[in-house]
Design a protein around this motif. Structure first.
Motif, PDB file in Angstrom:
ATOM      1  N   ALA A 135       0.826  -1.202   0.000  1.00 24.65           N
ATOM      2  CA  ALA A 135       0.000   0.000   0.000  1.00 24.65           C
ATOM      3  C   ALA A 135       0.864   1.258   0.000  1.00 24.65           C
ATOM      4  N   LEU A 136       1.967   1.226   0.754  1.00 26.46           N
ATOM      5  CA  LEU A 136       2.886   2.364   0.744  1.00 26.46           C
ATOM      6  C   LEU A 136       3.466   2.590  -0.643  1.00 26.46           C
ATOM      7  N   ARG A 137       3.847   1.503  -1.310  1.00 31.22           N
ATOM      8  CA  ARG A 137       4.406   1.609  -2.666  1.00 31.22           C
ATOM      9  C   ARG A 137       3.377   2.174  -3.633  1.00 31.22           C
ATOM     10  N   ALA A 138       2.131   1.712  -3.520  1.00 33.09           N
ATOM     11  CA  ALA A 138       1.079   2.199  -4.412  1.00 33.09           C
ATOM     12  C   ALA A 138       0.811   3.682  -4.180  1.00 33.09           C
ATOM     13  N   ARG A 186       3.924  10.308  -7.057  1.00 31.67           N
ATOM     14  CA  ARG A 186       5.048  10.543  -7.972  1.00 31.67           C
ATOM     15  C   ARG A 186       4.581  10.724  -9.412  1.00 31.67           C
ATOM     16  N   PHE A 187       3.587   9.929  -9.828  1.00 34.17           N
ATOM     17  CA  PHE A 187       3.148   9.986 -11.225  1.00 34.17           C
ATOM     18  C   PHE A 187       1.933  10.882 -11.446  1.00 34.17           C
ATOM     19  N   GLY A 188       1.340  11.374 -10.355  1.00 34.84           N
ATOM     20  CA  GLY A 188       0.327  12.408 -10.492  1.00 34.84           C
ATOM     21  C   GLY A 188      -1.104  11.953 -10.588  1.00 34.84           C
ATOM     22  N   ALA A 216      -0.172   5.831 -11.993  1.00 39.70           N
ATOM     23  CA  ALA A 216       0.512   4.941 -11.050  1.00 39.70           C
ATOM     24  C   ALA A 216       0.252   3.484 -11.409  1.00 39.70           C
ATOM     25  N   ALA A 217      -0.987   3.173 -11.764  1.00 43.51           N
ATOM     26  CA  ALA A 217      -1.335   1.797 -12.132  1.00 43.51           C
ATOM     27  C   ALA A 217      -0.527   1.341 -13.348  1.00 43.51           C
ATOM     28  N   GLU A 218      -0.385   2.208 -14.348  1.00 41.21           N
ATOM     29  CA  GLU A 218       0.381   1.865 -15.545  1.00 41.21           C
ATOM     30  C   GLU A 218       1.858   1.692 -15.225  1.00 41.21           C
ATOM     31  N   ALA A 255      -6.886  -1.659  -8.286  1.00 43.39           N
ATOM     32  CA  ALA A 255      -5.943  -2.204  -7.303  1.00 43.39           C
ATOM     33  C   ALA A 255      -5.221  -1.079  -6.573  1.00 43.39           C
ATOM     34  N   ILE A 256      -4.858  -0.034  -7.298  1.00 45.65           N
ATOM     35  CA  ILE A 256      -4.224   1.122  -6.671  1.00 45.65           C
ATOM     36  C   ILE A 256      -5.171   1.768  -5.663  1.00 45.65           C
ATOM     37  N   SER A 257      -6.418   1.955  -6.055  1.00 50.49           N
ATOM     38  CA  SER A 257      -7.409   2.566  -5.153  1.00 50.49           C
ATOM     39  C   SER A 257      -7.594   1.720  -3.901  1.00 50.49           C
TER      40      SER A 257
END
Length: 295
Positions: A8-11, A17-19, A24-26, A34-36
C-alpha cells in the motif's frame, strides 16, 4: 504495533510521484482499482485520509505529501542498496548494452584492444533496442542513438559519436554502372537503399534545394546492419552514419559518393550507471575512458 502495509505504501508513493491513480497503475503494472484499494488500505491503517475527495477529484492533503516525500527517499535508498548488492554478485563481469549498429560496426571489432589493456575485466555484451528504455539494474554501460542525451539521477551520459550520414556504396556497384566515385552521378540511377522508410533520402534531396526528385524507389531495411549488408553486396546506395561505416571506407569495402552529410537529428551517446558498488564503478570508468579514447 504491526508494520504498515508495504504494498500500500508503494502504491501511494506511485500515485503521488506519477500524479494520478491511472498513471501509477500503468507504472507499476496493476489495475487502477488495485491502486485505489491499496490506498484505502493504507488510509485504514493510518486511521486518517490521505486525499481530500470531492466528486471524482482527489487532492493530496499536507500530511500525505510529507509521507510521500519520506517514502520516495526511503524507496530510492532501498532500490540503490539492492542494485549495489546485485552488482556485487556479478564479480568482474561488466555488462555493456549497445544498439546493433554500434555492436557490430564499432564495439566488437575493438573489444580485443580493451581486453589487452584490462584482461582482469570480463565483459558481457547485450543488445540495447533502439527506442526502448534501458534497464540499468542489469546494465552497467550502454551505447544509444537518440536526439538528446538521456537524463536521470541514476545515470551519467555524454556525447559519443555523430550520427550524421552520407551516401555510400560498394565499388562493385560503380563498376557495374561504368563510373567511379570521383565522377558526378545521379544516385537514383545507382539504386537507393532505405533505412526504415524513404525519410532519409527525401531529406537528402531536400537539402540540395532541387526540384522534387519524385518517387524514391528502392528496397527498405528495418535494421541498419541489414542496410549496410545490402550496400556491401552492391545492391544500391545507402545513407549511413559515417561513424559506423568509417572502417568500411578505410579498407575500400565501401566508397563515399558525396562530402555532404545529412543529419537525422540523433547522435550516439555513451551512458553509464551510477547505482553500483565502488569496484564496479571503477570498471565502468575504465571502460568508458577506453571507449572515448577509441573514437
Amino acid at each position: 504495533m504491526a508494520l504498515p502495509p508495504l504494498n500500500a505504501l508503494r502504491a501511494f508513493e506511485a500515485v503521488v510521484r506519477f500524479g494520478s491513480f491511472k498513471a501509477a497503475a500503468e507504472a507499476i503494472f496493476v489495475t487502477q482499482s488495485a491502486i485505489s484499494h491499496q490506498v484505502k488500505n493504507l488510509e485504514s491503517w493510518l486511521g486518517a485520509p490521505l486525499f481530500l475527495r470531492e466528486g471524482n477529484r482527489a487532492t493530496l492533503l499536507p500530511h500525505a505529501q510529507d509521507l510521500a516525500n519520506s517514502l520516495s527517499l526511503s524507496l530510492a535508498e532501498i532500490d540503490a542498496a539492492c542494485h549495489r548488492a546485485k552488482s556485487g554478485n556479478h564479480g568482474n563481469e561488466l555488462v555493456v548494452a549497445a544498439i546493433p549498429s554500434v555492436s557490430m560496426c564499432w564495439l566488437i571489432p575493438r573489444l580485443t584492444k580493451f581486453k589487452q589493456i584490462h584482461p582482469e575485466i570480463e565483459t558481457r555484451i547485450v543488445y540495447a533496442i533502439h527506442g526502448y528504455e534501458i534497464d540499468f539494474s542489469d546494465v552497467h554501460v550502454a551505447f544509444t542513438f537518440q536526439p538528446e542525451p538521456p537524463h536521470s539521477p541514476d545515470i551519467a551520459s555524454e556525447f559519443f559519436l555523430s550520427g550524421d550520414s552520407l551516401p555510400v556504396c560498394s565499388p562493385a556497384l560503380l563498376t557495374q554502372h561504368n563510373t567511379t566515385s570521383d565522377e558526378p552521378v545521379d544516385l537514383r540511377q545507382l539504386g537507393l537503399l532505405h533505412d526504415g522508410d524513404t525519410t532519409g533520402w527525401r531529406r537528402w534531396f531536400d537539402q540540395d534545394n532541387n526540384t522534387d526528385p519524385g518517387p524514391l524507389h528502392g528496397p527498405t531495411y528495418e535494421d541498419f546492419n541489414l542496410l549496410r549488408a545490402a550496400a556491401l553486396s552492391a545492391q544500391g546506395v545507402a545513407l549511413c552514419p559515417f561513424a559506423m561505416v568509417q572502417p568500411d571506407l578505410e579498407i575500400g569495402a565501401l566508397v563515399q559518393l558525396s562530402d555532404r552529410r545529412m543529419s537525422y537529428g540523433s547522435d550516439y551517446f555513451l551512458v553509464k550507471s551510477k547505482r553500483v558498488a565502488s569496484e564496479v564503478q571503477a570498471q565502468i570508468n575504465m571502460f568508458t575512458e577506453w571507449a572515448l579514447s577509441e573514437r
